[in-house]
Structures are given as structure tokens and as C-alpha cells.
Scaffold this motif. Sequence first.
Motif, PDB file in Angstrom:
ATOM      1  N   PHE A 135       0.809  -1.216   0.000  1.00 28.17           N
ATOM      2  CA  PHE A 135       0.000   0.000   0.000  1.00 28.17           C
ATOM      3  C   PHE A 135       0.848   1.275   0.000  1.00 28.17           C
ATOM      4  N   LYS A 136       2.165   1.125   0.063  1.00 29.05           N
ATOM      5  CA  LYS A 136       3.044   2.290   0.071  1.00 29.05           C
ATOM      6  C   LYS A 136       3.290   2.841  -1.333  1.00 29.05           C
ATOM      7  N   ILE A 137       2.902   2.101  -2.360  1.00 28.04           N
ATOM      8  CA  ILE A 137       3.252   2.501  -3.728  1.00 28.04           C
ATOM      9  C   ILE A 137       2.273   3.496  -4.329  1.00 28.04           C
ATOM     10  N   GLY A 138       1.160   3.782  -3.672  1.00 29.75           N
ATOM     11  CA  GLY A 138       0.207   4.753  -4.186  1.00 29.75           C
ATOM     12  C   GLY A 138      -0.942   4.103  -4.927  1.00 29.75           C
ATOM     13  N   LEU A 139      -2.084   4.829  -4.999  1.00 24.51           N
ATOM     14  CA  LEU A 139      -3.313   4.288  -5.582  1.00 24.51           C
ATOM     15  C   LEU A 139      -3.141   3.933  -7.057  1.00 24.51           C
ATOM     16  N   ARG A 140      -2.502   4.821  -7.825  1.00 23.65           N
ATOM     17  CA  ARG A 140      -2.333   4.577  -9.266  1.00 23.65           C
ATOM     18  C   ARG A 140      -1.501   3.325  -9.516  1.00 23.65           C
ATOM     19  N   SER A 141      -0.420   3.194  -8.787  1.00 20.74           N
ATOM     20  CA  SER A 141       0.441   2.022  -8.947  1.00 20.74           C
ATOM     21  C   SER A 141      -0.274   0.750  -8.507  1.00 20.74           C
ATOM     22  N   ILE A 142      -1.088   0.860  -7.472  1.00 21.68           N
ATOM     23  CA  ILE A 142      -1.849  -0.302  -6.998  1.00 21.68           C
ATOM     24  C   ILE A 142      -2.795  -0.793  -8.085  1.00 21.68           C
ATOM     25  N   LEU A 143      -3.506   0.150  -8.718  1.00 19.41           N
ATOM     26  CA  LEU A 143      -4.468  -0.224  -9.762  1.00 19.41           C
ATOM     27  C   LEU A 143      -3.772  -0.856 -10.959  1.00 19.41           C
ATOM     28  N   THR A 144      -2.684  -0.258 -11.405  1.00 14.12           N
ATOM     29  CA  THR A 144      -2.002  -0.757 -12.599  1.00 14.12           C
ATOM     30  C   THR A 144      -1.249  -2.052 -12.332  1.00 14.12           C
ATOM     31  N   LYS A 145      -0.741  -2.226 -11.120  1.00 16.44           N
ATOM     32  CA  LYS A 145       0.050  -3.413 -10.821  1.00 16.44           C
ATOM     33  C   LYS A 145      -0.814  -4.605 -10.452  1.00 16.44           C
ATOM     34  N   TYR A 146      -1.815  -4.383  -9.596  1.00 16.22           N
ATOM     35  CA  TYR A 146      -2.541  -5.507  -9.026  1.00 16.22           C
ATOM     36  C   TYR A 146      -3.841  -5.862  -9.755  1.00 16.22           C
TER      37      TYR A 146
END
Length: 353
Positions: free
Chosen positions: A120-131
Motif C-alpha cells: 500500500f506504500k506505492i500509491g493508488l495509481r500504482s496499486i491499480l495498474t500493478k494488481y
Amino acid sequence: MDQALPANENGVLIKANLPLQNRLASADILKLMAIFGVVYIHGTALISFSKPDINSAELDYEIVTHLFSFCVPVFIILWAYFMNKSISKKGTGYIISRFYKLLIPFLFWSTIYFLILADFKIGLRSILTKYWLGYGWSGQYYFIILFQLLLFFPVISRISKYLANFLPVLFFIFLLFYILITYSGLFNIHIIDLLGDRPFFYWIPYAMIGIIYSQKEVKFKVPVIVAVCSLALIPLEYYFLNRFPIRYLLPSTFVASFFLFSSFIQTNITYQMLNVRLGKIIEKVSASTLGIFCINPLVVVCFKPIFTSFGIHPQFPGCTIIIPIISAVFVMCVCLLVVFLFKLIKLGKLVAS
């Protein structure tokens, strides 16, 4: 060509049609081989063993891994093969229902893996694109590819229909396509490298092959022994020509996958020819491939700390082949047990599409 076996669009046998011993097992055997390849690639991390150095003469582990590179391409071909047969009977509206039936397990398992693996430290945008776009867990990209292919399936199917009589020519065109991808330096472009093998157009040749075989009788047939031996082309190309990062898009992977599908889908192996127990295993595994595909990374995540705590680190001649196979078999068995439990509690939609 006659349908290889009475089955739905996923290749799952329809039990009401014929007694098991009278049905063809060819496609089911191919699905079993493919799902074992998936589990082998993902499940070798379960039990630690001494992997050979990439520059050493002993490359057992890596070679076997590359031999299984046919798994995802073959799944795409089989999916398109049975999908097109179902659409020809039920109409294009069936695509929508297929989309939602795939969406259910995708959302469920993506949520499970997100809760377990998310940073959760990577930010909302990164979470959406990665996961949520194919990078969240091993195998998630397969759903992303299928969603895209479903969207374009009517167009791909219509084009395949017009080109069905030119399969030999298409084979060489597709081969040139993968040669271009592999050897043109295309993946040196940053954005293309980031996308990896997720874009649907990389998989159109595989989808078209499945559609063509489902539409007409194809006279071109590859002997099974030749198809199996063609798998050796994949590690040979990878190690001696170009260590391309995405093995599924290698020209040799295309050739081997096409040969395997062509040989098995046209080989009349019936369940009557098989040992009864072996036949039941093949049927059960082939009917559970999506569940195994979704669950096997979770099994590795859950059991890896347990095996690590035992401090098991086998080192013996052939361990780089034997240990990964043992790991894969163990993971497969656990996955089948979980699939059975989900079906028992009436949650079969989460492990089947």
C-alpha cells in the motif's frame, strides 16, 4: 472436422452426452499437459534446491521450464476452439455471458491476492495498474488477454473464416510475425517492454488457429511424436539464438504449440483406450484447469514458508528436475482439493468459468 469431444467452450466434458469410455480424451490430455506446465513454472519455488548457474553446462531446471512454454499458447488455442464452437450454436450474444463468467473468478482471486500481496506504500495509481491489470499474481495476465480477445472475438472469427483455406500460408505469416517480435528489438522500446505480453494482438495467431480448426476439417496433421519433439526447439532457440524475455512469443514456442494442438485435436484417443483410473484423473484435472490456474500461486505463497522452515535444501544428481516435478505434483493435488471444496460448498463459479 468433427468436434474432438462433447464439451463446452472451455473443453470441459459434458457428462450427459456419452459414457466416459466412449468419449475422446485427446483435448483433455492436452489440457492436463498444459496446466501441469503452468503449475511447474509457478510451483518450482515451493521447495528450495540448488539451481544451476545460467552459464553452466547443467541447465536441467531452465530447460524443462522452457519445454513447458507451450502451456499458455495451447490454452489460448483451446479456448478459441471451444469458444467458437459454442458461439456458432448460441450466437454472438454468448460472448457477453462468457465475459461475466470470467469476470467473477477474476475479481474474486484478484481481490484475494491483492489482500495478501499488495504494497500500500506505492500509491493508488500504482496499486491499480500493478494488481488489477495483469501483474497482481502469477497467471492474472491470462484473464486480461481473454477479456481483450472476447471483445474482438467476432472480428477475429470472421477474418479466420475467410482465411481458413489458407492455413499453410497463415502458418508462415504467423511464424514471421513472432520472428519480427523476437528479433527486431521491438521490446527495447520502453512502453512496449512495460506492456509485456498483455496486449491481445500478440495472441491473435493462436486464437485464429483454434477458430480455424473449429470451423472446418483441417487435413494438415502433425504426428504426436513430431509435435512432442518440437518442444526441444524452444530451449534451443532461447539459449543459442536469442534469450528473449517472453518465452511465449518465441517463434519456436509458436511452432511447438501449433504442432501440439494440431496433433492432439486430430488424434482419436478415447477414454476406452486408457486405464480407468487414469481416465478419471484426466477428466477431473481437465475440468478443473481454471481453478488450478487461479489457485496454484496461492498454494506456493502459503506453503513456501512452511517448507522453508524445515530447512530442506536437497542436493543430489537430477534434483533440478526431480524436485520441481515433486513440487508441481504437490501443488496440483492441493489445488484439486481446494477446487473440490469450493464446489462442495456451492462456490463452483469461483473456480470455473
